[in-house]
Design a protein around this motif. Structure first.
Motif, mmCIF file in Angstrom:
data_model
loop_
_atom_site.group_PDB
_atom_site.id
_atom_site.type_symbol
_atom_site.label_atom_id
_atom_site.label_comp_id
_atom_site.label_asym_id
_atom_site.label_seq_id
_atom_site.Cartn_x
_atom_site.Cartn_y
_atom_site.Cartn_z
ATOM 1 N N LEU A 56 -7.494 18.180 8.681
ATOM 2 C CA LEU A 56 -6.701 18.329 7.463
ATOM 3 C C LEU A 56 -7.373 19.227 6.429
ATOM 4 C CD1 LEU A 56 -5.310 14.707 6.956
ATOM 5 C CD2 LEU A 56 -4.240 16.658 8.094
ATOM 6 N N ASP A 57 -8.691 19.331 6.497
ATOM 7 C CA ASP A 57 -9.393 20.169 5.515
ATOM 8 C C ASP A 57 -9.541 21.613 5.970
ATOM 9 O OD1 ASP A 57 -11.222 19.778 7.518
ATOM 10 O OD2 ASP A 57 -12.863 19.142 6.217
ATOM 11 N N LYS A 58 -8.828 21.981 7.032
ATOM 12 C CA LYS A 58 -8.868 23.352 7.542
ATOM 13 C C LYS A 58 -7.545 24.060 7.255
ATOM 14 C CE LYS A 58 -12.925 23.159 9.667
ATOM 15 N NZ LYS A 58 -13.412 21.903 9.116
ATOM 16 N N ILE A 59 -7.627 25.312 6.798
ATOM 17 C CA ILE A 59 -6.427 26.129 6.601
ATOM 18 C C ILE A 59 -5.868 26.506 7.974
ATOM 19 C CG2 ILE A 59 -5.582 28.372 5.788
ATOM 20 C CD1 ILE A 59 -7.608 28.191 3.507
ATOM 21 N N ILE A 60 -4.555 26.409 8.121
ATOM 22 C CA ILE A 60 -3.894 26.777 9.372
ATOM 23 C C ILE A 60 -3.401 28.219 9.272
ATOM 24 C CG2 ILE A 60 -1.859 26.387 10.826
ATOM 25 C CD1 ILE A 60 -2.023 23.435 10.109
ATOM 26 N N THR A 61 -3.715 29.021 10.278
ATOM 27 C CA THR A 61 -3.099 30.346 10.399
ATOM 28 C C THR A 61 -2.140 30.274 11.584
ATOM 29 O OG1 THR A 61 -5.046 31.469 9.502
ATOM 30 C CG2 THR A 61 -3.480 32.809 10.740
ATOM 31 N N PHE A 62 -0.868 30.186 11.280
ATOM 32 C CA PHE A 62 0.148 29.980 12.314
ATOM 33 C C PHE A 62 0.483 31.309 12.982
ATOM 34 C CE2 PHE A 62 4.573 29.649 13.765
ATOM 35 C CZ PHE A 62 4.480 28.512 14.554
ATOM 36 N N LYS A 65 0.858 -1.175 0.000
ATOM 37 C CA LYS A 65 0.000 0.000 0.000
ATOM 38 C C LYS A 65 0.899 1.231 0.000
ATOM 39 C CE LYS A 65 -3.794 0.044 2.444
ATOM 40 N NZ LYS A 65 -4.792 0.131 3.560
ATOM 41 N N VAL A 66 0.414 2.316 -0.621
ATOM 42 C CA VAL A 66 1.170 3.564 -0.706
ATOM 43 C C VAL A 66 0.306 4.706 -0.191
ATOM 44 C CG1 VAL A 66 2.177 5.266 -2.270
ATOM 45 C CG2 VAL A 66 2.639 2.832 -2.616
ATOM 46 N N ILE A 67 0.881 5.522 0.669
ATOM 47 C CA ILE A 67 0.225 6.747 1.138
ATOM 48 C C ILE A 67 1.069 7.923 0.671
ATOM 49 C CG2 ILE A 67 -0.478 8.100 3.152
ATOM 50 C CD1 ILE A 67 -0.715 5.377 4.634
ATOM 51 N N THR A 68 0.472 8.781 -0.128
ATOM 52 C CA THR A 68 1.179 9.935 -0.670
ATOM 53 C C THR A 68 0.604 11.203 -0.063
ATOM 54 O OG1 THR A 68 1.555 8.765 -2.751
ATOM 55 C CG2 THR A 68 1.860 11.149 -2.765
ATOM 56 N N VAL A 69 1.431 11.968 0.634
ATOM 57 C CA VAL A 69 1.002 13.201 1.297
ATOM 58 C C VAL A 69 1.259 14.373 0.357
ATOM 59 C CG1 VAL A 69 1.231 14.649 3.345
ATOM 60 C CG2 VAL A 69 1.612 12.177 3.520
ATOM 61 N N ILE A 70 0.179 14.930 -0.178
ATOM 62 C CA ILE A 70 0.267 16.060 -1.106
ATOM 63 C C ILE A 70 -0.906 16.996 -0.807
ATOM 64 C CG2 ILE A 70 0.270 16.801 -3.523
ATOM 65 C CD1 ILE A 70 1.296 14.109 -4.339
ATOM 66 N N ASP A 71 -0.687 18.305 -0.893
ATOM 67 C CA ASP A 71 -1.756 19.232 -0.532
ATOM 68 C C ASP A 71 -2.923 19.146 -1.516
ATOM 69 O OD1 ASP A 71 -1.822 21.462 -2.533
ATOM 70 O OD2 ASP A 71 0.227 21.799 -1.866
ATOM 71 N N ASN A 72 -4.054 19.656 -1.096
ATOM 72 C CA ASN A 72 -5.305 19.463 -1.837
ATOM 73 C C ASN A 72 -5.360 20.180 -3.174
ATOM 74 O OD1 ASN A 72 -6.564 17.664 -0.103
ATOM 75 N ND2 ASN A 72 -7.417 19.284 1.186
ATOM 76 N N ARG A 73 -4.391 21.030 -3.471
ATOM 77 C CA ARG A 73 -4.349 21.637 -4.804
ATOM 78 C C ARG A 73 -4.062 20.585 -5.874
ATOM 79 N NH1 ARG A 73 -0.162 26.382 -3.492
ATOM 80 N NH2 ARG A 73 0.659 24.633 -2.277
ATOM 81 N N GLN A 74 -3.492 19.463 -5.453
ATOM 82 C CA GLN A 74 -3.191 18.363 -6.371
ATOM 83 C C GLN A 74 -4.261 17.267 -6.320
ATOM 84 O OE1 GLN A 74 -0.530 18.196 -8.468
ATOM 85 N NE2 GLN A 74 0.140 20.219 -7.845
ATOM 86 N N LYS A 75 -5.374 17.567 -5.684
ATOM 87 C CA LYS A 75 -6.395 16.529 -5.443
ATOM 88 C C LYS A 75 -6.905 15.891 -6.737
ATOM 89 C CE LYS A 75 -10.700 15.723 -2.927
ATOM 90 N NZ LYS A 75 -11.724 16.332 -2.034
#
Length: 627
Positions: free
Chosen positions: A489-495, A373-383
């Motif tokens: 994960l579906d929330k924008i973070i304001t650091f 199995k493969v898990i690829t972590v990429i931001d949602n702009r590449q969804k």
């Protein structure tokens, strides 16, 4: 026995009652109760109501009457609630010793979900033309913690980092050095990745607007990079590795490590694309468009997605054509063309490998980076593109063999932006390397360390500079990691630099401080705890609540692993520490009488510290004894 094990036992007992009564099997839930409704609750009566044509309350009373409560067992009472739920009360006089004994072990919370199944986690994948900015760190930390959690539940995890060393952004840097009049030696000892991102990348993108000949150079450089025989290709390798080396220093500072670096140029040279392209055609998974705007193009269709051009009419493959063979390679769907050589030893003494096509490389046949199995972590702009790859891989292998773990972006609060020396209108700003809106992660780490050092120095005048620097690092790195995975994960973070370091509320500092506070209590106890007691004297509600929370660790590990959700562990750590704070405020420890009670409470604090340390280690966060 832990809470999860107790849930399994209760489920088994309820199943046996249903089976013995001849009821049809139903998929009921067993879960922790809300306050005031026992410790465990079961909804089986609701699900049996239609079948048995009785009210849930009548059914729950029937099942409750058949439930055998044995002397000294972990369950002391079973109650049919008028709502129809069946509630179970734990016998903490016998359960407490199990909890405390289990929690003191290094492997506490370890589960066997994975059964050594091979799984690939790929994350980071930052173009080697700039330093990592705070937006990239969400990817880095998310991927690292997912890998840690999966290892905890006995998956055989390999962590990969994809290095896009042949893309447009790398070409921009090369154009800047070779044709834009920019030196490839950074000024005044500036970190090379900072120089490339802050200066070269921004200036060359500005230059394109006024100098069209440079844009032509860009396309030529891009072609030359993909031809391993050209001098530009060799130069690009040297530059990208210099940038990569600096990026790795940043991720190592964050406590993040990899098993293998996969270079895009190696994938291009390997002809993996040609292999998978033929397979796609032979399996009728793509089609050649004969009319319309895409006439002459090879098209791929994914469920729920618009058609996507895979190969243009001029024969040039699109961006996704690089992702498909790479995904297929990670899943072992095509023959591995690579050998693996050592790139470097990492700061944790773990060997870091890299892909190579060097025929003279001596390869260990046991080394491979293929997963079930493969898990690829990429931001949602590449969804959208990731959905196409995911759908395609499911046709080659089983469903869910390829998982895109997406997330939203990171912004900086206006106070943080101003404090770091970048003035922008508005409440927050999003990263953009091309525009120069770029707060690199090193700067954030440095500023956090400085701030923590100053605060720790005020509070601990007996600590030397070495000790204070270690505290500063532990708290700063912990803060960054915690802030990156605390939200959904579906929330924008304001650091926000200041809010993240507060010692109250849901912050890493608050949790670390609760650990340090527990350490001070133990330091002042002046006793060697005796764990060989029954702990039946722990009956105060604040003691029971802390025991229960400690017992729930593996329950949360189970949920985090099954949902690929680091937030679950973060929430558990915060809940565990707030429960300890309530215990601290209401329960005397070092002045407790008789001595047996003091001993039990000291043992409970040891159990709390060990569990929090264990849980925080899954987040890659250190628990300092002083702050």
């Amino acid at each position: 026995m832990t809470f999860l094990e107790l849930l399994v036992k209760v489920r088994h007992d309820v199943d046996e009652i249903i089976k013995n009564q001849g009821y049809e099997n139903v998929n009921f839930s067993i879960e922790p109760s809300k306050p005031g409704f026992g410790d465990i609750t079961c909804n089986v009566a609701f699900l049996l109501a239609k079948q048995l044509k009785h009210s849930p309350y009548e059914i729950s009373k029937k099942i409750t009457s058949l439930f055998v409560v044995k002397p000294n067992s972990e369950i002391k009472n079973v109650i049919a609630h008028p709502t129809g739920n069946i509630n179970f009360e734990i016998n903490y006089e016998s359960f407490s010793k199990h909890i405390i004994s289990a929690s003191l072990k290094d492997d506490y919370g370890t589960l066997n979900i994975g059964k050594k199944q091979k799984i690939i986690v790929e994350h980071t994948s930052v173009n080697p033309n700039k330093a990592l900015h705070i937006g990239h760190i969400r990817n880095v930390v998310l991927g690292d913690i997912v890998a840690r959690i999966l290892k905890k539940v006995n998956f055989d995890v390999k962590v990969l980092n994809y290095i896009d060393d042949s893309g447009l952004q790398v070409a921009d840097i090369i154009v800047g050095f070779r044709f834009g009049g920019l030196s490839d030696i950074p000024p005044n000892g500036k970190k090379f990745d900072h120089y490339c991102g802050d200066d070269v990348y921004v200036k060359i993108n500005e230059a394109y607007e006024s100098n069209k000949s440079l844009e032509e150079k860009r396309h030529q450089v891009l072609q030359d990079i993909e031809d391993e025989k050209t001098e530009i290709s060799e130069y690009a390798k040297k530059i990208t590795r210099k940038v990569l080396n600096e990026q790795l220093k940043t991720v190592w500072e964050l406590g993040v490590f990899y098993d293998c670096l996969n270079f895009e140029s190696q994938i291009v040279y390997s002809k993996l694309w040609e292999t998978i392209f033929e397979k796609l055609k032979s399996d009728n998974l793509i089609r050649l468009e004969s009319s319309g705007d895409n006439a002459g193009c090879w098209i791929i269709t994914a469920d729920g997605e618009d058609d996507k051009v895979l190969v243009r009419s001029n024969g040039i493959a699109t961006y996704i054509a690089k992702d498909i063979p790479y995904a297929a390679w990670k899943l072992g769907l095509i023959k591995d063309p690579f050998k693996y050589k050592i790139y470097s030893m990492q700061s944790n003494n773990q060997t870091l490998y890299e892909t190579t096509l060097d025929e003279f490389c001596k390869n260990d046949d046991k080394i491979n980076f293929v997963g079930d199995k493969v898990i690829t972590v990429i931001d949602n702009r590449q969804k959208r593109l990731q959905n196409i790859v995911t759908d395609l891989m499911s046709k080659f292998k089983h469903e869910n063999s390829y998982i895109h773990l997406g997330y939203e972006s990171v912004t900086l609060s206006s106070d943080t932006v101003t404090g770091l020396g970048l003035v922008i209108d508005g409440k927050s700003t999003q990263m953009s390397g091309r525009k120069g809106l770029y707060i690199n992660a090193d700067l954030v780490i440095t500023n956090l360390k400085k701030k923590v050092f100053q605060e720790s120095q005020k509070r601990n005048d007996d600590l030397d500079e070495v000790q204070l620097k270690q505290i500063a690092k532990d708290v700063a790195i912990g803060t960054i990691r915690y802030e990156m995975i605390k939200p959904d994960l579906d929330k924008i973070i304001t650091f926000d630099l200041n809010n993240s370091l507060k010692l109250e509320g849901d912050t890493c500092s608050y949790i670390q401080y609760s650990y340090a506070r527990a350490s001070r209590i133990l330091e002042k106890s002046n006793i060697e705890p005796n764990f060989d007691v029954d702990f039946s004297n722990l009956q105060n509600p604040y003691e029971i609540e802390l025991l229960k929370k400690i017992a729930m660790f593996d329950l949360h590990v189970n949920d985090a692993a099954n949902n690929l959700s680091p937030k679950i562990i973060a929430k558990y750590c915060y809940s565990l520490s707030t429960t300890f704070s309530s215990f601290y405020e209401h329960v005397q420890v070092n002045s407790a009488e008789p001595p047996e009670l003091k001993n039990s409470r000291v043992c409970l604090i040891h159990s709390y510290r060990k569990t929090l340390k264990n849980a925080f280690s899954l987040l890659g966060i250190t628990t300092p004894d002083r702050m």
